[in-house]
Design a protein around this motif. Structure first.
Motif, PDB file in Angstrom:
ATOM      1  N   LYS A  11       0.829  -1.205   0.000  1.00  9.65           N
ATOM      2  CA  LYS A  11       0.000   0.000   0.000  1.00  9.65           C
ATOM      3  C   LYS A  11       0.869   1.263   0.000  1.00  9.65           C
ATOM      4  N   PHE A  12       1.905   1.209   0.827  1.00 10.92           N
ATOM      5  CA  PHE A  12       2.786   2.381   0.928  1.00 10.92           C
ATOM      6  C   PHE A  12       3.526   2.625  -0.387  1.00 10.92           C
ATOM      7  N   LEU A  17       4.451   5.641  -5.409  1.00  8.59           N
ATOM      8  CA  LEU A  17       4.488   5.635  -6.870  1.00  8.59           C
ATOM      9  C   LEU A  17       3.521   6.668  -7.452  1.00  8.59           C
ATOM     10  N   VAL A  18       2.290   6.732  -6.900  1.00  5.23           N
ATOM     11  CA  VAL A  18       1.290   7.669  -7.428  1.00  5.23           C
ATOM     12  C   VAL A  18       1.774   9.115  -7.295  1.00  5.23           C
ATOM     13  N   PHE A  19       2.273   9.475  -6.108  1.00 15.30           N
ATOM     14  CA  PHE A  19       2.714  10.859  -5.911  1.00 15.30           C
ATOM     15  C   PHE A  19       4.010  11.142  -6.659  1.00 15.30           C
ATOM     16  N   ALA A  44      -5.823  12.289  -5.653  1.00 18.53           N
ATOM     17  CA  ALA A  44      -4.981  11.193  -5.144  1.00 18.53           C
ATOM     18  C   ALA A  44      -5.232  10.963  -3.663  1.00 18.53           C
ATOM     19  N   VAL A  45      -5.333  12.057  -2.907  1.00 20.21           N
ATOM     20  CA  VAL A  45      -5.633  11.928  -1.471  1.00 20.21           C
ATOM     21  C   VAL A  45      -6.993  11.282  -1.267  1.00 20.21           C
ATOM     22  N   ALA A  63       2.108  13.098   2.188  1.00 24.71           N
ATOM     23  CA  ALA A  63       2.801  13.015   0.899  1.00 24.71           C
ATOM     24  C   ALA A  63       2.521  14.258   0.060  1.00 24.71           C
ATOM     25  N   ALA A  64       1.249  14.721   0.070  1.00 25.69           N
ATOM     26  CA  ALA A  64       0.891  15.942  -0.656  1.00 25.69           C
ATOM     27  C   ALA A  64       1.603  17.158  -0.064  1.00 25.69           C
TER      28      ALA A  64
END
Length: 411
Positions: A11-12, A17-19, A44-45, A63-64
């Motif tokens: 999950k992490f 990867l997405v961010f 994304a959040v 992350a954001a």
């Protein structure tokens, strides 16, 4: 169903990867997406909040936030304004609030879903148990119906058992009983043993099956053994977890003259036959067997008194030979060994047959049979269940008794 992903690491990695992809596209294509009204970071959040719940809502927000700091740093902007300028921190606060709300909603909904899944699983398990119980009930009903429909056959079968056990001699009763019980209960290894007067040993009478599991002699050493329980309670006893590993599956005392004189021993049988009904049938067969042995023994004693020397239980030579032939037939059919010992008493001094029996009986077992040939002056001993090796021991014991008593001669 929820997207199932149990690994926190995976999950992490998805979140990173997405961010990372969003950041790479933003920086390389100069999108300035943080200035957009509906920025991809916001979606994304929301995605991670809805997908994985509150914990990843907070992680995706951080992350954001990190990307915001990185973007300002890349632009040589003032990081101080990010946290003190309402235009900047209100957007971050809105992003945090949106993530927390959707994360809480996702977590709550997931918990309700998992609760319903647990209830569904319990319901399925209960349904399976009900199906199993219903199947068992249907099987029991079929068995009971079969027993009811087969009751006439059962009565006729019991009648045939009674007729079969009606034999003129105890040995024939035992032979037929072993065959009947073996057929009724599909038992492969069973035997009938004589109980000696001390209640400490059992001597083989007749056997069907394994000779190692059903030896010639069984010694009763343990007061808590299955044999001791059967002799004490005078009822059928089944093997329990407390019994020895080599203990038989079942023993059935055979009571006549108000005492346990013999024991049925079953070492192997079909456990499906150990129902309460079948055990009652076995108890009935053992009662009949005891009754027939007692009656046949009384009849035989009266009939064989003429074949014995007066005042003794010593057979004449002709009657003794008939008993040996009968024992030979039993040995061929059931594999029960026997031995015959002959003693020449002509060299010994004169003594009556009655006195000879009194002396020699002390060195024999209860089931051993004596015969005397007056012409040849030989004593003969029939030893049921005794091998030739053990017969030599008995022979030595008899000769020792003769020498100890000063010699015996029958005139």
């Amino acid at each position: 169903m929820f997207y199932q992903q149990s690994s926190f690491i995976r999950k992490f990695i998805e979140l990173i990867l997405v961010f990372s992809v969003l950041g790479f596209l933003d920086q390389s294509l100069e999108w300035d997406m943080l200035e957009w009204t509906l920025t991809p970071v916001f979606f994304a959040v929301l995605l991670f909040s809805l997908r994985y719940g509150l914990n990843f809502a907070l992680l995706s927000f951080f992350a954001a936030l990190i990307y915001h700091v990185y973007d300002i740093y890349q632009r040589d902007g003032d990081l101080f304004l990010l946290f003190y300028d309402p235009a900047n921190y209100l957007s971050l606060l809105f992003l945090l609030l949106a993530g927390v709300i959707t994360g809480l909603y996702s977590t709550s909904f997931r918990e309700r879903y998992e609760s319903q899944q647990y209830v569904l699983k319990e319901t399925k398990d209960e349904n399976e148990e009900l199906k199993t119980s219903l199947t068992a009930l249907e099987r029991s009903q079929r068995v009971m119906q079969a027993k009811v429909l087969d009751s006439e056959y059962t009565l006729s079968r019991i009648y045939e058992v009674g007729k079969t056990l009606d034999q003129p001699s105890p040995e024939l009763v035992r032979n037929e009983a072993v065959t009947i019980i073996g057929d009724l209960f599909e038992a492969e290894d069973l035997a009938v043993y004589h109980v000696d007067s001390s209640k400490k040993s059992l001597r083989l009478r007749v056997r069907k099956g394994n000779t190692e599991r059903l030896p010639q002699t069984i010694f009763i050493d343990d007061a808590a053994s299955i044999f001791s329980r059967g002799l004490k309670n005078k009822t059928i006893c089944l093997k329990t977890v407390d019994d020895e590993a080599d203990a038989p599956v079942l023993i059935g005392p055979i009571v006549y003259n108000q005492d346990v004189r013999e024991v049925l021993v079953i070492d192997q049988l079909d456990f499906a036959k150990l129902t309460k009904y079948e055990v009652q049938i076995l108890s009935l067969v053992l009662d009949w067997m005891a009754n027939r042995i007692e009656r046949a023994g009384e009849y035989l004693r009266k009939e064989e008194e003429q074949k014995m020397y007066p005042g003794t239980s010593i057979y004449d030579k002709e009657a003794f030979d008939e008993l040996v032939q009968l024992q030979e037939k039993r040995a061929d059919k059931y594999g029960v060994p026997y031995s015959v010992v002959s003693i020449d008493v002509s060299p010994y001094r004169e003594m009556s047959v009655v006195e000879a029996e009194i002396i020699l009986r002390a060195y024999l077992r209860e089931l051993d049979i004596m015969g005397y040939d007056q012409t040849e002056q030989h004593f003969h001993f029939l030893l049921p269940g005794t091998s030739s090796e053990n017969a030599s021991i008995v022979e030595e014991r008899i000769y020792k008794a003769l020498d100890t008593k000063g010699g015996i001669h029958i005139g």
